[in-house]
Design a protein around this motif. Sequence first.
Motif, PDB file in Angstrom:
ATOM      1  N   UNK A  53       0.819  -1.215   0.000  1.00  0.00           N
ATOM      2  CA  UNK A  53       0.000   0.000   0.000  1.00  0.00           C
ATOM      3  C   UNK A  53       0.852   1.263   0.000  1.00  0.00           C
ATOM      4  N   UNK A  54       2.057   1.192   0.537  1.00  0.00           N
ATOM      5  CA  UNK A  54       2.937   2.371   0.543  1.00  0.00           C
ATOM      6  C   UNK A  54       3.396   2.751  -0.868  1.00  0.00           C
ATOM      7  N   UNK A  55       3.273   1.819  -1.837  1.00  0.00           N
ATOM      8  CA  UNK A  55       3.668   2.092  -3.221  1.00  0.00           C
ATOM      9  C   UNK A  55       2.543   2.691  -4.061  1.00  0.00           C
ATOM     10  N   UNK A  56       1.340   2.759  -3.530  1.00  0.00           N
ATOM     11  CA  UNK A  56       0.197   3.262  -4.282  1.00  0.00           C
ATOM     12  C   UNK A  56       0.243   4.789  -4.293  1.00  0.00           C
ATOM     13  N   UNK A  57       0.274   5.378  -5.505  1.00  0.00           N
ATOM     14  CA  UNK A  57       0.308   6.838  -5.614  1.00  0.00           C
ATOM     15  C   UNK A  57      -1.088   7.416  -5.822  1.00  0.00           C
ATOM     16  N   UNK A  73      -8.439   0.507  -9.293  1.00  0.00           N
ATOM     17  CA  UNK A  73      -7.040   0.275  -9.662  1.00  0.00           C
ATOM     18  C   UNK A  73      -6.138   0.917  -8.629  1.00  0.00           C
ATOM     19  N   UNK A  74      -5.141   0.174  -8.203  1.00  0.00           N
ATOM     20  CA  UNK A  74      -4.116   0.686  -7.302  1.00  0.00           C
ATOM     21  C   UNK A  74      -2.942   1.143  -8.161  1.00  0.00           C
ATOM     22  N   UNK A  75      -2.936   2.417  -8.526  1.00  0.00           N
ATOM     23  CA  UNK A  75      -1.909   2.942  -9.428  1.00  0.00           C
ATOM     24  C   UNK A  75      -0.598   3.155  -8.674  1.00  0.00           C
ATOM     25  N   UNK A  80       2.252   5.839 -13.871  1.00  0.00           N
ATOM     26  CA  UNK A  80       2.229   7.295 -13.902  1.00  0.00           C
ATOM     27  C   UNK A  80       1.952   7.859 -15.296  1.00  0.00           C
ATOM     28  N   UNK A  81       2.562   7.346 -16.332  1.00  0.00           N
ATOM     29  CA  UNK A  81       2.344   7.852 -17.683  1.00  0.00           C
ATOM     30  C   UNK A  81       0.930   7.645 -18.181  1.00  0.00           C
ATOM     31  N   UNK A  82       0.285   6.607 -17.715  1.00  0.00           N
ATOM     32  CA  UNK A  82      -1.073   6.289 -18.165  1.00  0.00           C
ATOM     33  C   UNK A  82      -2.130   7.117 -17.448  1.00  0.00           C
ATOM     34  N   UNK A 130      -5.809   9.792  -3.168  1.00  0.00           N
ATOM     35  CA  UNK A 130      -6.353  10.650  -4.225  1.00  0.00           C
ATOM     36  C   UNK A 130      -5.259  11.334  -5.036  1.00  0.00           C
ATOM     37  N   UNK A 131      -4.024  10.898  -4.841  1.00  0.00           N
ATOM     38  CA  UNK A 131      -2.907  11.433  -5.619  1.00  0.00           C
ATOM     39  C   UNK A 131      -2.556  12.759  -5.186  1.00  0.00           C
TER      40      UNK A 131
END
Length: 131
Positions: A53-57, A73-75, A80-82, A130-131
């Motif tokens: 979960x720490x990798x989810x942006x 989706x866990x982005x 990032x590019x998508x 939420x980014x």
Amino acid sequence: MSHNLSKDTPAPQPGPQVFKGYVATVTLYTDRAEIKRKLMGKMTGARDSVTPLRNVIKVLSKEPTRLMNGYVQLATEQDRGRLVVATAEAEKAIANNSRTVMFTWKQRETYAACLAAVTAAIHAEGGNPFG
């Protein structure tokens, strides 16, 4: 029999939460999300995945409708590019992503519960869903 009520006793950890989507199941732990796919779910190129979960942006989501499936989706940095492109190709990329779980109209309550749980878990981990 005596009970130990000292402050040194760790609080019980909640068990994992399980959400069954369309051809995939998410098991949400306090520190990671594990996505397991049925054979049919792997046909598009998506694979089973474990995402800390720490990798989810950012958590991307779309509510299922009667006409279109929804998703959670866990982005991560790999996505990032998508995240900036909103086209049919981007939708296809989301569906084929190993960190995406699709939900049908009949699974909309599970979709909502999954989205809420993932968002809360990422927030509890110190991230911003939420980014």
